[in-house]
Structures are given as C-alpha cells and as structure tokens.
Design an enzyme around this catalytic site. Sequence first.
Site, PDB file in Angstrom:
ATOM      1  NE  ARG A 112     -12.036  76.679 -83.409  1.00 43.21           N
ATOM      2  CZ  ARG A 112     -13.046  77.013 -84.206  1.00 43.21           C
ATOM      3  NH1 ARG A 112     -12.823  77.258 -85.477  1.00 43.21           N
ATOM      4  NH2 ARG A 112     -14.274  77.120 -83.731  1.00 43.21           N
ATOM      5  CB  ILE A 120     -16.098  73.517 -81.886  1.00 46.46           C
ATOM      6  CG1 ILE A 120     -14.730  74.104 -81.474  1.00 46.46           C
ATOM      7  CG2 ILE A 120     -16.333  73.776 -83.356  1.00 46.46           C
ATOM      8  CD1 ILE A 120     -13.536  73.479 -82.241  1.00 46.46           C
ATOM      9  CB  SER A 121     -16.704  77.967 -78.158  1.00 39.71           C
ATOM     10  OG  SER A 121     -17.481  77.253 -77.230  1.00 39.71           O
ATOM     11  CB  ALA A 122     -16.402  81.773 -81.915  1.00 37.55           C
ATOM     12  N   PRO A 123     -13.270  80.791 -81.750  1.00 33.73           N
ATOM     13  CG  PRO A 123     -11.706  80.396 -83.451  1.00 33.73           C
ATOM     14  CD  PRO A 123     -13.179  80.525 -83.201  1.00 33.73           C
TER      15      PRO A 123
END
Length: 229
Positions: free
Chosen positions: A35, A61-64
């Site tokens: 990431r 960027i979306s959260a994991p």
Amino acid sequence: MQRFEELRRRLVRSLVEEGYIRSEKVMKAMLRVPRELFVPDDLRYLAYEDTPLPIGHGQTISAPHMVALMCEYADLDTGMKVLEVGTGSGYHAAVIAEMVAPSDAPREEWGHVYSIERIPELAKRAQENLRRAGYADRVTVIVGDGTKGYPEKAPYDRIIVTAAAPDIPQPLIDQLRPGGKMVIPVGDRYSQVLYIVEKKENGEIKVKPTIPVLFVPLVGEYGWHLHEY
Ligand code: SAM
C-alpha cells in the site's frame, strides 16, 4: 522496505481479528500488495494506518478495512473478469488483481481487472503506481465515466464501485454477467449503505444491504451531477 512489510503484516493481523478479513484469499492478497506505493510520498508513514488518505483532487484511497470487506463481499476468484469503478490510487484494483490473477498462479489462469477513473490525472498516477507495484499486466486503467460501465469488455463476473451512487446505475446492472455480483455504496453525502447486488442466472436482480459506509460521490451521467451533491 522491511519496516513496511512488518507494518503490513500487523495491519492484516488486526483486520483478521476485527473480522474484516474472513478468507485466506483476501488475507493473502492484502499481505502481498504494498500500500505504501499507492499513497502520496509525504503520507507514506501512514500507509498502514487503517484510514482513508487524501490522494489529490478531493479524492481518497479507501481505508484498508473497507478494501478487505468489499473484496470479501465480492467473493472474488482466480480467472474472473472484474470492473472497478473509481480507480483512485489503484490500490484496490491491485488487491482485486491479486485475487483474480494471483502472482503465484499460472498466467493462463489469470483473470483481469478493468478499472475506470473520471479524473485523468488520478488515472495516470494510478497507472504508474500499478506499474511500480507489478500489476500493470493485470489491471487496465481507463479514463471515463464509470456510471456508464465499460461496455467494451462486458459482461463482468464482478463489478466493484468505490464511490457512492444515488442509485444503482442501470448500465452496471446490464453489464453484469448472469450469476455475477456487484458491490456498491448507495446513498447521499451523509448516509450510505454498502449493497451487494446479485444477478441470478435467470436475470433476476437481488439487492442485499449490508453496513453503513461513507464514500466520495460517484459523479456522472447515471450518478450524481456535481451541482446536486
Ligand atoms: N479504489 C480507490 C483506491 O483504491 O484508491 C479509491 C477510490 S476513491 C474512494 C473514489 C474514486 O472514484 C475517485 O478517484 C473518483 O474520482 C472516482 N469517481 C467518481 N465518480 C466516478 C465515475 N463516474 N467514473 C469513474 N470514477 C469515478
């Protein structure tokens, strides 16, 4: 580099403990995709925090945990053809690619990810990120309005939408293969629900609401028009 690997392992472990990662497949994919190569340079030290991060142009960027959960809901498998709407940084596309075209599977078995992004500068950077991370041959990035889907390569086994739509865009339903699944957040700016949409073999559509979520808007012909959002 080793430090990032250790941080990645720790993050994945906590996503398993918290119940976001439920399958071996998602765990393996999230352990493999770096990431740190998808976040802006000055935010790399935050790459393994479980939080969305800004990537420019008002996007994130979306959260994991959200990437993990959407991959679990999508039930991805080797060989599938997937459409992602909202490439952003390219990270989620790489995780999907690692599931439909795993690095350790023979190339003949690989599926493919088509990922569409409306902001050309983000699409270009995502393409660079994907190349550096080794996913350029498994992900095709397209600039365009993903609310219209990408009919050139339809039908898709899976469609994953990473921006919130006012409603499920009809072109995406049309481009889903019978037996296929779509994961899409639906709702307005303050209240959205992540839907799993299934197209049965006979064409019947089943919509299952899951959890409340918060995404940036899906902007386009079958999404939000900028002035209304
Ligand atoms: N999947 C991304 C990642 O891993 O970094 C995160 C995506 S971000 C939450 C949502 C993205 O959807 C933004 O980059 C935004 O520009 C894009 N987007 C919004 N409307 C779109 C549309 N109609 N077609 C394609 N992309 C769109």
